[in-house]
Every structure is written in structure tokens, then in C-alpha cells.
Write an enzyme that holds these catalytic residues in place. Structure first.
Site, PDB file in Angstrom:
ATOM      1  N   GLY A  15       0.827  -1.210   0.000  1.00 54.93           N
ATOM      2  CA  GLY A  15       0.000   0.000   0.000  1.00 54.93           C
ATOM      3  C   GLY A  15       0.855   1.251   0.000  1.00 54.93           C
ATOM      4  N   ALA A  16       2.088   1.119  -0.507  1.00 55.94           N
ATOM      5  CA  ALA A  16       3.069   2.205  -0.408  1.00 55.94           C
ATOM      6  C   ALA A  16       2.863   3.287  -1.459  1.00 55.94           C
ATOM      7  CB  ALA A  16       4.483   1.639  -0.525  1.00 55.94           C
ATOM      8  N   VAL A  50      -2.422  -7.603  -3.850  1.00 54.52           N
ATOM      9  CA  VAL A  50      -1.931  -8.498  -2.788  1.00 54.52           C
ATOM     10  C   VAL A  50      -2.840  -9.704  -2.558  1.00 54.52           C
ATOM     11  CG1 VAL A  50      -0.574  -6.751  -1.543  1.00 54.52           C
ATOM     12  CG2 VAL A  50      -2.993  -7.099  -0.943  1.00 54.52           C
ATOM     13  N   SER A 128      -6.982  -0.157  13.212  1.00 59.55           N
ATOM     14  CA  SER A 128      -7.805   1.050  13.117  1.00 59.55           C
ATOM     15  C   SER A 128      -8.475   1.239  14.469  1.00 59.55           C
ATOM     16  CB  SER A 128      -8.871   0.842  12.034  1.00 59.55           C
ATOM     17  OG  SER A 128      -9.907   1.799  12.142  1.00 59.55           O
ATOM     18  N   TYR A 141     -15.605  -3.610   7.551  1.00 61.00           N
ATOM     19  CA  TYR A 141     -14.335  -2.969   7.913  1.00 61.00           C
ATOM     20  C   TYR A 141     -13.968  -3.279   9.365  1.00 61.00           C
ATOM     21  CZ  TYR A 141     -10.689   0.620   8.089  1.00 61.00           C
ATOM     22  OH  TYR A 141      -9.479   1.279   8.225  1.00 61.00           O
ATOM     23  N   ALA A 142     -14.949  -3.149  10.275  1.00 58.23           N
ATOM     24  CA  ALA A 142     -14.668  -3.425  11.687  1.00 58.23           C
ATOM     25  C   ALA A 142     -14.309  -4.899  11.883  1.00 58.23           C
ATOM     26  CB  ALA A 142     -15.860  -3.034  12.554  1.00 58.23           C
ATOM     27  N   ALA A 143     -15.008  -5.787  11.189  1.00 59.21           N
ATOM     28  CA  ALA A 143     -14.671  -7.213  11.287  1.00 59.21           C
ATOM     29  C   ALA A 143     -13.225  -7.432  10.850  1.00 59.21           C
ATOM     30  CB  ALA A 143     -15.622  -8.041  10.421  1.00 59.21           C
ATOM     31  N   LYS A 145     -10.712  -5.255  10.775  1.00 59.63           N
ATOM     32  CA  LYS A 145      -9.698  -4.614  11.620  1.00 59.63           C
ATOM     33  C   LYS A 145      -9.633  -5.241  13.014  1.00 59.63           C
ATOM     34  CE  LYS A 145      -7.958  -1.818   8.571  1.00 59.63           C
ATOM     35  NZ  LYS A 145      -6.570  -2.003   8.111  1.00 59.63           N
ATOM     36  N   ILE A 174      -7.553   9.813   9.758  1.00 58.26           N
ATOM     37  CA  ILE A 174      -6.342  10.336   9.118  1.00 58.26           C
ATOM     38  C   ILE A 174      -6.718  10.826   7.719  1.00 58.26           C
ATOM     39  CG2 ILE A 174      -3.947   9.816   8.509  1.00 58.26           C
ATOM     40  CD1 ILE A 174      -4.655   9.273  11.516  1.00 58.26           C
TER      41      ILE A 174
HETATM   42  P1  NAD Z   1      -5.076   4.828   0.866  1.00 57.70           P
HETATM   43  O1  NAD Z   1      -6.264   4.454   0.064  1.00 57.70           O
HETATM   44  O2  NAD Z   1      -4.484   6.183   0.720  1.00 57.70           O
HETATM   45  O3  NAD Z   1      -3.915   3.761   0.705  1.00 57.70           O
HETATM   46  C1  NAD Z   1      -4.187   2.384   0.628  1.00 57.70           C
HETATM   47  C2  NAD Z   1      -3.319   1.822  -0.466  1.00 57.70           C
HETATM   48  O4  NAD Z   1      -3.553   0.396  -0.490  1.00 57.70           O
HETATM   49  C3  NAD Z   1      -3.660   2.368  -1.855  1.00 57.70           C
HETATM   50  O5  NAD Z   1      -2.507   2.850  -2.498  1.00 57.70           O
HETATM   51  C4  NAD Z   1      -4.222   1.155  -2.574  1.00 57.70           C
HETATM   52  O6  NAD Z   1      -3.925   1.123  -3.968  1.00 57.70           O
HETATM   53  C5  NAD Z   1      -3.552   0.002  -1.836  1.00 57.70           C
HETATM   54  N1  NAD Z   1      -4.291  -1.222  -2.019  1.00 57.70           N
HETATM   55  C6  NAD Z   1      -5.618  -1.444  -1.790  1.00 57.70           C
HETATM   56  N2  NAD Z   1      -5.949  -2.691  -2.131  1.00 57.70           N
HETATM   57  C7  NAD Z   1      -4.816  -3.283  -2.600  1.00 57.70           C
HETATM   58  C8  NAD Z   1      -4.536  -4.567  -3.120  1.00 57.70           C
HETATM   59  N3  NAD Z   1      -5.494  -5.485  -3.241  1.00 57.70           N
HETATM   60  N4  NAD Z   1      -3.271  -4.842  -3.495  1.00 57.70           N
HETATM   61  C9  NAD Z   1      -2.291  -3.912  -3.383  1.00 57.70           C
HETATM   62  N5  NAD Z   1      -2.504  -2.671  -2.905  1.00 57.70           N
HETATM   63  C10 NAD Z   1      -3.758  -2.360  -2.514  1.00 57.70           C
HETATM   64  O7  NAD Z   1      -5.542   4.598   2.381  1.00 57.70           O
HETATM   65  P2  NAD Z   1      -4.836   4.867   3.777  1.00 57.70           P
HETATM   66  O8  NAD Z   1      -5.773   5.710   4.563  1.00 57.70           O
HETATM   67  O9  NAD Z   1      -3.427   5.273   3.606  1.00 57.70           O
HETATM   68  O10 NAD Z   1      -4.926   3.402   4.382  1.00 57.70           O
HETATM   69  C11 NAD Z   1      -3.787   2.610   4.709  1.00 57.70           C
HETATM   70  C12 NAD Z   1      -4.175   1.657   5.815  1.00 57.70           C
HETATM   71  O11 NAD Z   1      -4.536   2.422   6.983  1.00 57.70           O
HETATM   72  C13 NAD Z   1      -5.389   0.790   5.498  1.00 57.70           C
HETATM   73  O12 NAD Z   1      -5.195  -0.510   6.017  1.00 57.70           O
HETATM   74  C14 NAD Z   1      -6.512   1.476   6.247  1.00 57.70           C
HETATM   75  O13 NAD Z   1      -7.554   0.588   6.568  1.00 57.70           O
HETATM   76  C15 NAD Z   1      -5.774   1.953   7.466  1.00 57.70           C
HETATM   77  N6  NAD Z   1      -6.453   3.025   8.201  1.00 57.70           N
HETATM   78  C16 NAD Z   1      -6.675   4.236   7.639  1.00 57.70           C
HETATM   79  C17 NAD Z   1      -7.323   5.229   8.377  1.00 57.70           C
HETATM   80  C18 NAD Z   1      -7.610   6.589   7.828  1.00 57.70           C
HETATM   81  O14 NAD Z   1      -8.311   7.371   8.498  1.00 57.70           O
HETATM   82  N7  NAD Z   1      -7.104   6.942   6.650  1.00 57.70           N
HETATM   83  C19 NAD Z   1      -7.738   4.959   9.684  1.00 57.70           C
HETATM   84  C20 NAD Z   1      -7.497   3.710  10.218  1.00 57.70           C
HETATM   85  C21 NAD Z   1      -6.848   2.747   9.471  1.00 57.70           C
END
Ligand code: NAD
Length: 238
Positions: A15-16, A50, A128, A141-143, A145, A174
Site C-alpha cells: 500500500g506504499a 496483494v 484502526s 471494515y470493523a470485522a 480490523k 487520518i
Molecule cells: P489509501 O487508500 O491512501 O492507501 C491504501 C493503499 O492500499 C492504496 O494505495 C491502494 O492502492 C492500496 N491497495 C488497496 N488494495 C490493494 C490490493 N489489493 N493490493 C495492493 N494494494 C492495494 O488509504 P490509507 O488511509 O493510507 O490506508 C492505509 C491503511 O490504513 C489501510 O489498512 C486502512 O484501513 C488503514 N487506516 C486508515 C485510516 C484513515 O483514516 N485513513 C484509519 C485507520 C486505518
């Protein structure tokens, strides 16, 4: 920030290409780590879904080839959607579990030989606030996380003997491309989370990346099996 504290450290970040994963890759690199970055698309070392058959083994093989070994996994790839329970689509539920849970499980399992060989293995999962709480429209989503936090706790017990720590960072609200539409389209949602946080603001990806970097560092050597809320104090208030 302590420059160079991760010198020689080799990490996979999924997810980088965006949000928290991108900020984490930048922060780990700034601390001297060598990275192997993964996403569906974008400026990363490997573009792959992934959840695809064999993706995790391919990621581990390519990363081991490129870095000479693996010290840390930071699986940030994740999906989220508001889906009311009534009419909740099977496919959307399954997809959420596949990306947020199953792919993380497989990545850890397939990286075990490299993590054990490291002698200082680190796994930092991304939970989360929904790892500990739930809300309307967030059943899948909650399930997923809650499952991530459970996996981190269970794996910490199993892998501690190999010197591998496993923790779960639990971000609050975030500002990332994942959440931007909700914060833009629903100003009351933004105001709610700003007001809920003791610190009075939404989080930025760097607020999470810095904690992930700490958990990867030697400073966190005795921290394992933990779910760590990084939410500006949002969930500590009534
Ligand atoms: P984001 O959408 O900016 O980044 C997520 C990345 O994951 C994206 O680049 C996407 O292309 C990649 N991705 C998704 N499915 C994929 C797959 N099948 N294969 C490869 N890559 C994949 O979101 P974010 O907010 O940076 O989220 C990152 C993590 O943080 C997630 O696990 C999210 O659930 C968690 N999170 C985010 C928040 C928030 O408020 N943003 C809060 C709690 C948890």
C-alpha cells in the site's frame, strides 16, 4: 527524528503508493532503511494485487532478491467502504476480508523464513480505531480490523521466541486518499472527528508513519502483541 536508526534494515511496505503506506516508506527510508514497496499501481517496486493467487510468495521472493533478506513487514494495503448491513453485498464483504486480513496473514506466513533469519524481525500491522470499536456502515471494515488486531496478538505469542515483534497500529481519522471523499463530501464528519480528538485535529499520514518507524526501531525491542491507538486521543473521551 533520529537519522540512520534503521540503517541496514530491510522492510516490505504494501500500500506504499498512497496515504499511510507512502508516508511510512518515506519515513523508514529517511531513517536509513532499504525498502521494497508494493501497491496496485504507482511509483513502487512491484505493482500487484496483494490478494492475487501467489502474490505474497512473489512479493517475498522479489524483496529477498532485491534486499538480500527481510527484517520487517508493514502491510498498509487496505480497503474501506461504508456499507449498511441491510443489502450488504457478499462480494464487498469478502473483498474487505481478502485485502485487510487474508493477504496480511499470507504475507507474514510466507516471510517467516526471512524474518526468523533476520534476528530482529518486526511486523507492524495497520489496524484502526475499528479494531476496538464499531459503527454503523462499518460491519465488514470493523470485522477486518478486529481480525488484524487478533492476528497481531496471536502471532506475537507464536513468533516471540524467534525474536520477532508483532504490533498493530490503530489509526484514528487520518486525512488520506481513502478518507478524503468522506471528509470533503460530509463536512459534519470532518467536524465530528476534529472535535472528538483531544488534540482537535485530523491526523496526517506522517502521524502514523512516525509510530510505525518507532516500532521498527531498536527502541521498541520490548514492545510486542500491542494494539496502539494513534488517534489524537479521540477514543479516550466520552
Ligand atoms: P489509501 O487508500 O491512501 O492507501 C491504501 C493503499 O492500499 C492504496 O494505495 C491502494 O492502492 C492500496 N491497495 C488497496 N488494495 C490493494 C490490493 N489489493 N493490493 C495492493 N494494494 C492495494 O488509504 P490509507 O488511509 O493510507 O490506508 C492505509 C491503511 O490504513 C489501510 O489498512 C486502512 O484501513 C488503514 N487506516 C486508515 C485510516 C484513515 O483514516 N485513513 C484509519 C485507520 C486505518
Amino acid at each position: 527524528m533520529s537519522a540512520g536508526r534503521l540503517a541496514g534494515f530491510r522492510a516490505i511496505v504494501t500500500g506504499a503508493g498512497s496515504g499511510i503506506g507512502a508516508a511510512t516508506a518515506r519515513r523508514l527510508a529517511a531513517d536509513g532503511a532499504q525498502l521494497f514497496t508494493v501497491d496496485l499501481a504507482g511509483d513502487v517496486d512491484m505493482t500487484v494485487d496483494v490478494t492475487a493467487e501467489g502474490a505474497n510468495a512473489a512479493i517475498i521472493a522479489a524483496a529477498t532478491d532485491a534486499l538480500g533478506g527481510i527484517d520487517a513487514l508493514v502491510p498498509c494495503a487496505g480497503v474501506s467502504a461504508f456499507l449498511p448491513l441491510e443489502g450488504h453485498d457478499d462480494a464487498a464483504f469478502d473483498r474487505t476480508i481478502a485485502v485487510n486480513v487474508t493477504a496480511v496473514f499470507r504475507l507474514v506466513r510466507d516471510a517467516l523464513p526471512q524474518l526468523k533469519a533476520s534476528g530482529r524481525g518486526r511486523i507492524v500491522m495497520i489496524g484502526s480505531v475499528a479494531s476496538a470499536f464499531g459503527d454503523a456502515g462499518l460491519v465488514a471494515y470493523a470485522a477486518s480490523k478486529h481480525a488484524v488486531l487478533g492476528m497481531a496478538r496471536a502471532m506475537s505469542g507464536e513468533l516471540g521466541g524467534a525474536g520477532i515483534t508483532v504490533n498493530c497500529v490503530m489509526p484514528g481519522a487520518i486525512e488520506t486518499p481513502m478518507t478524503a471523499p468522506a471528509f470533503t463530501d460530509m463536512p459534519e464528519y470532518r467536524t465530528h472527528w476534529e472535535a472528538k480528538a483531544a488534540l482537535g485535529r485530523l491526523g496526517q499520514p506522517e502521524d502514523i508513519a512516525d509510530v510505525i518507524a518507532f516500532l521498527c526501531s531498536e527502541d521498541a525491542r520490548f514492545v510486542t502483541g500491542q494494539g496502539i491507538l494513534v488517534d489524537g486521543g479521540a477514543m479516550t473521551r466520552m
